[in-house]
Scaffold this motif. Structure first.
Motif, PDB file in Angstrom:
ATOM      1  N   ILE A  63       0.886  -1.132   0.110  1.00 13.44           N
ATOM      2  CA  ILE A  63       0.028  -0.040  -0.136  1.00 13.44           C
ATOM      3  C   ILE A  63       1.034   1.347  -0.044  1.00 13.44           C
ATOM      4  N   PRO A  64       1.019   2.103  -1.088  1.00 15.03           N
ATOM      5  CA  PRO A  64       1.967   3.108  -1.051  1.00 15.03           C
ATOM      6  C   PRO A  64       1.396   4.247  -0.345  1.00 15.03           C
ATOM      7  N   PRO A  65       2.387   5.332  -0.138  1.00  8.95           N
ATOM      8  CA  PRO A  65       1.908   6.298   0.819  1.00  8.95           C
ATOM      9  C   PRO A  65       1.413   7.565  -0.272  1.00  8.95           C
ATOM     10  N   PHE A  66       0.052   7.049  -0.357  1.00  9.81           N
ATOM     11  CA  PHE A  66      -0.687   7.880  -1.442  1.00  9.81           C
ATOM     12  C   PHE A  66      -0.694   9.483  -1.046  1.00  9.81           C
ATOM     13  N   ARG A  67      -1.059   9.451   0.132  1.00 12.73           N
ATOM     14  CA  ARG A  67      -1.235  11.050   0.906  1.00 12.73           C
ATOM     15  C   ARG A  67      -0.021  11.821   0.735  1.00 12.73           C
ATOM     16  N   ARG A  68       1.413  11.014   0.953  1.00 12.48           N
ATOM     17  CA  ARG A  68       2.727  11.870   0.937  1.00 12.48           C
ATOM     18  C   ARG A  68       2.769  12.133  -0.667  1.00 12.48           C
ATOM     19  N   LEU A  69       2.302  11.002  -1.343  1.00  9.39           N
ATOM     20  CA  LEU A  69       2.775  11.256  -2.891  1.00  9.39           C
ATOM     21  C   LEU A  69       1.969  12.331  -3.448  1.00  9.39           C
ATOM     22  N   LEU A  70       0.794  12.494  -3.174  1.00  6.13           N
ATOM     23  CA  LEU A  70      -0.140  13.651  -3.578  1.00  6.13           C
ATOM     24  C   LEU A  70       0.317  14.943  -2.913  1.00  6.13           C
ATOM     25  N   SER A  71       1.091  14.925  -1.941  1.00  2.45           N
ATOM     26  CA  SER A  71       1.080  16.159  -1.357  1.00  2.45           C
ATOM     27  C   SER A  71       2.409  16.961  -1.742  1.00  2.45           C
ATOM     28  N   LYS A  72       3.158  16.506  -2.936  1.00  2.00           N
ATOM     29  CA  LYS A  72       4.182  17.110  -3.491  1.00  2.00           C
ATOM     30  C   LYS A  72       3.767  17.674  -4.941  1.00  2.00           C
ATOM     31  N   LEU A  73       4.279  18.736  -5.039  1.00  2.00           N
ATOM     32  CA  LEU A  73       3.764  19.483  -6.164  1.00  2.00           C
ATOM     33  C   LEU A  73       4.613  18.798  -7.707  1.00  2.00           C
ATOM     34  N   PRO A  74       5.856  18.299  -7.449  1.00  2.00           N
ATOM     35  CA  PRO A  74       6.264  17.362  -8.540  1.00  2.00           C
ATOM     36  C   PRO A  74       5.358  16.341  -8.917  1.00  2.00           C
ATOM     37  N   THR A  75       4.464  15.692  -7.910  1.00  2.00           N
ATOM     38  CA  THR A  75       3.716  14.659  -8.551  1.00  2.00           C
ATOM     39  C   THR A  75       2.593  15.322  -9.231  1.00  2.00           C
ATOM     40  N   TRP A  76       2.154  16.536  -8.690  1.00  2.00           N
ATOM     41  CA  TRP A  76       1.100  17.132  -9.637  1.00  2.00           C
ATOM     42  C   TRP A  76       1.505  17.517 -10.930  1.00  2.00           C
ATOM     43  N   SER A  77       2.689  18.031 -11.207  1.00  2.00           N
ATOM     44  CA  SER A  77       3.349  18.424 -12.449  1.00  2.00           C
ATOM     45  C   SER A  77       3.243  16.951 -13.410  1.00  2.00           C
ATOM     46  N   LEU A  78       3.642  15.953 -12.704  1.00  2.00           N
ATOM     47  CA  LEU A  78       3.407  14.640 -13.607  1.00  2.00           C
ATOM     48  C   LEU A  78       2.003  14.478 -14.040  1.00  2.00           C
ATOM     49  N   ILE A  79       1.024  14.678 -13.027  1.00  2.00           N
ATOM     50  CA  ILE A  79      -0.577  14.382 -13.314  1.00  2.00           C
ATOM     51  C   ILE A  79      -0.990  15.124 -14.440  1.00  2.00           C
ATOM     52  N   VAL A  80      -0.456  16.293 -14.249  1.00  2.00           N
ATOM     53  CA  VAL A  80      -1.160  17.356 -15.292  1.00  2.00           C
ATOM     54  C   VAL A  80      -0.436  17.294 -16.713  1.00  2.00           C
ATOM     55  N   ALA A  81       0.962  16.768 -16.837  1.00  2.00           N
ATOM     56  CA  ALA A  81       1.626  16.466 -18.037  1.00  2.00           C
ATOM     57  C   ALA A  81       1.007  15.422 -18.553  1.00  2.00           C
ATOM     58  N   ASN A  82       0.606  14.159 -17.848  1.00  2.00           N
ATOM     59  CA  ASN A  82       0.243  12.896 -18.253  1.00  2.00           C
ATOM     60  C   ASN A  82      -1.250  13.361 -18.870  1.00  2.00           C
TER      61      ASN A  82
END
Length: 528
Positions: free
Chosen positions: A322-341
């Motif tokens: 079970i990955p740490p979804f909350r921490r993954l989503l708390s970082k702006l680099p993650t959101w840059s990947l989400i927007v780009a994808n």
């Protein structure tokens, strides 16, 4: 009289002593008869005799990858008349182009590329088949969009779960299961289309579920097999197969339909997938260390270039179920990947799904010509994607930071297609439209050296689940784009308006990426 050797007997020092104490031995001079090892990767004997100031030692050369940190710090040199030995030269040399393309790691990524080609070919068959299916069943353009988007219903739910499985079990096993499942769905699609609409939609959704693991598996295998300085090229090779799959599917589908009916291409591509699984399971390994075919030189090269922070072998055992979804989503680099994808998927599926109909509707070309005009850009994307990868790797090898490199490549991958789509809107002939479309799709391949490689860099231990999360967001965007294009055309009566909207979204996504993305490792295992 005692000889000097008797007064000062030779002192023997192990290579470990010398390597671990470089300052103590930095002034040692080697005699003329110093014999340099012909290969620092193979066993050799280094012998030197020292009396009062010289040391005699004999040893077998340590493996370069195990001593590379100390070797880079140490230099043993002689006077002007004696040879100089630089331990930097003992590192495994960069492979030549021939050595690279014939290496075991390239064979692995070539198999991944073939799987991605089948993946995309199975997708695009419906883009061609939907035209005769719509005519025979009286479907409207909006409902045709629903049928095409049914693939995305399944694709929506599988990437996160698939990415988590990839991180835990590795890319080889999950890829084999995925290809087998989506090949079965493709093979059964003609049967489903003859029985009921719900059966057809279910088979397309099952295809999406299975194909959701393809790109996370690609990232996992590349992270395990390729050092960072080669990953852009590796992604370029893999994604070249992905784009060639579009071209193959779009060009062969009309031909196979004319010979074997609407179900012809589905059966052929489905059987090809089963054959691929047999080869993949028997001829590839999940990591270089487990490969019986890899050469000793290549294994040591991969190990010497691999960053210590990327503990590839241990990831499969230590990655959390079970990955740490909350921490993954708390970082702006993650959101840059989400927007780009999301933007990448929006543009990709809109072009992939609607361009045959676009050329048929706007320029009144028949189905074969429409498929041909739509297929040419994907062939260009495959070619440009590889050279974009080489260019990206060269920038990093030349000293440019990974962050700046990823921003440059992603900017080309978004701003370029945005401008080209505006040119497509103004094209007056199918030839000019195809040229603009080719430019848009070709420049789009630079994204593969942006966000797609960046997934492996900011969190290698979570690259699969990060890809799954961003893919899920991308799939939502693709569903909105694919279905929305059909409704937009019915309400507004213009494909061009929807292409202009897509261009504006490209520019906005490029701005977001350049502000918030990074090429550095992000710590997701500790709270802020």
């Amino acid at each position: 009289m005692n000889s000097p050797a008797a007064v000062n007997p030779p002192v023997r020092h192990s290579p470990a002593t010398i390597f671990q104490n470089p300052r103590k031995f930095r002034n040692i001079k080697l005699p003329h008869r110093f014999v340099e090892s012909s290969s620092c990767c193979t066993k050799s004997i280094l012998t030197t005799s020292v009396t009062s100031k010289r040391i005699e030692f004999q040893h077998e050369a340590y493996r370069v990858w195990n001593s590379s940190r100390l070797l880079r710090k140490s230099r043993v040199s002689s006077d002007d008349t004696q040879p100089t030995v630089s331990f930097n030269e003992c590192e495994v040399s960069e492979p030549s182009f021939v050595e690279f393309i014939t290496s075991e790691r390239v064979k692995v990524v070539a198999m991944v590329a073939l799987a991605l080609a089948l993946c995309n070919a199975d997708r695009v068959v419906m883009s061609v088949a939907v035209v005769p299916l719509s005519q025979s069943r009286g479907w409207s353009q909006s409902f045709a969009g629903v049928v095409q988007s049914s693939f995305l219903w399944g694709y929506l739910i599988s990437p996160i779960a698939g990415g988590t499985l990839v991180d835990y079990y590795g890319g080889k096993v999950v890829m084999a299961c995925g290809v087998a499942l989506w090949s079965m769905a493709t093979f059964l699609t003609p049967w489903a289309a003859e029985n009921s609409l719900w059966a057809l939609l279910s088979m397309r959704a099952l295809l999406g579920v299975a194909e959701g693991v393809a790109l996370p598996c690609m990232n996992n295998m590349i992270a395990r097999w390729f050092p960072q300085t080669e990953r852009s090229r590796a992604v370029g090779i893999a994604m070249a197969g992905f784009q060639l799959g579009s071209a193959i599917g779009l060009t062969l589908s009309p031909i196979l339909m004319s010979q074997g009916g609407v179900g012809g291409p589905f059966i052929i591509f489905g059987l090809s997938g089963f054959l691929w699984v047999l080869v993949w399971v028997s001829a590839t390994s999940s990591t270089p260390e487990r490969s019986p075919q890899i050469s000793k030189y290549e294994l040591e090269y991969i190990q010497s270039k691999r960053k210590k922070s990327v503990k590839v072998e241990s990831q499969m055992k230590t990655a959390k179920i079970i990955p740490p979804f909350r921490r993954l989503l708390s970082k702006l680099p993650t959101w840059s990947l989400i927007v780009a994808n999301s933007m990448h998927s929006w543009g990709f599926f809109v072009i992939l799904s609607w361009m045959p109909i676009y050329f048929k509707t706007i320029y009144h070309v028949d189905l074969r010509q429409a498929a041909w005009f739509s297929a040419v850009p994907w062939s260009m994307m495959a070619l440009v994607g590889y050279f974009a990868g080489v260019f990206s790797d060269k920038l990093i090898q030349g000293g440019m930071t990974v962050t700046l490199t990823r921003k440059i490549m992603q900017s080309i991958g978004f701003i370029g297609p945005g401008i080209a789509l505006i040119g497509l809107i103004m094209a007056k002939s199918p030839v000019m439209a195809s040229a603009w479309l080719t430019l848009a799709v070709g420049l789009k391949s630079f994204s593969h050296c942006g966000f797609l490689v960046n997934l492996q860099e900011i969190a290698p231990q979570y690259s699969g689940v990060l890809h799954g999360m961003s893919n899920t967001a991308g799939t939502l965007a693709a569903i909105i784009g694919t279905v929305g294009a059909g409704f937009f055309v019915e309400l507004v009566g213009s494909f061009q308006g929807f292409l202009l909207l897509t261009a504006i979204l490209y520019f906005s996504a490029a701005l977001f990426w350049n502000i918030f993305s990074t090429g550095e490792r992000v710590n997701f295992d500790e709270g802020n």
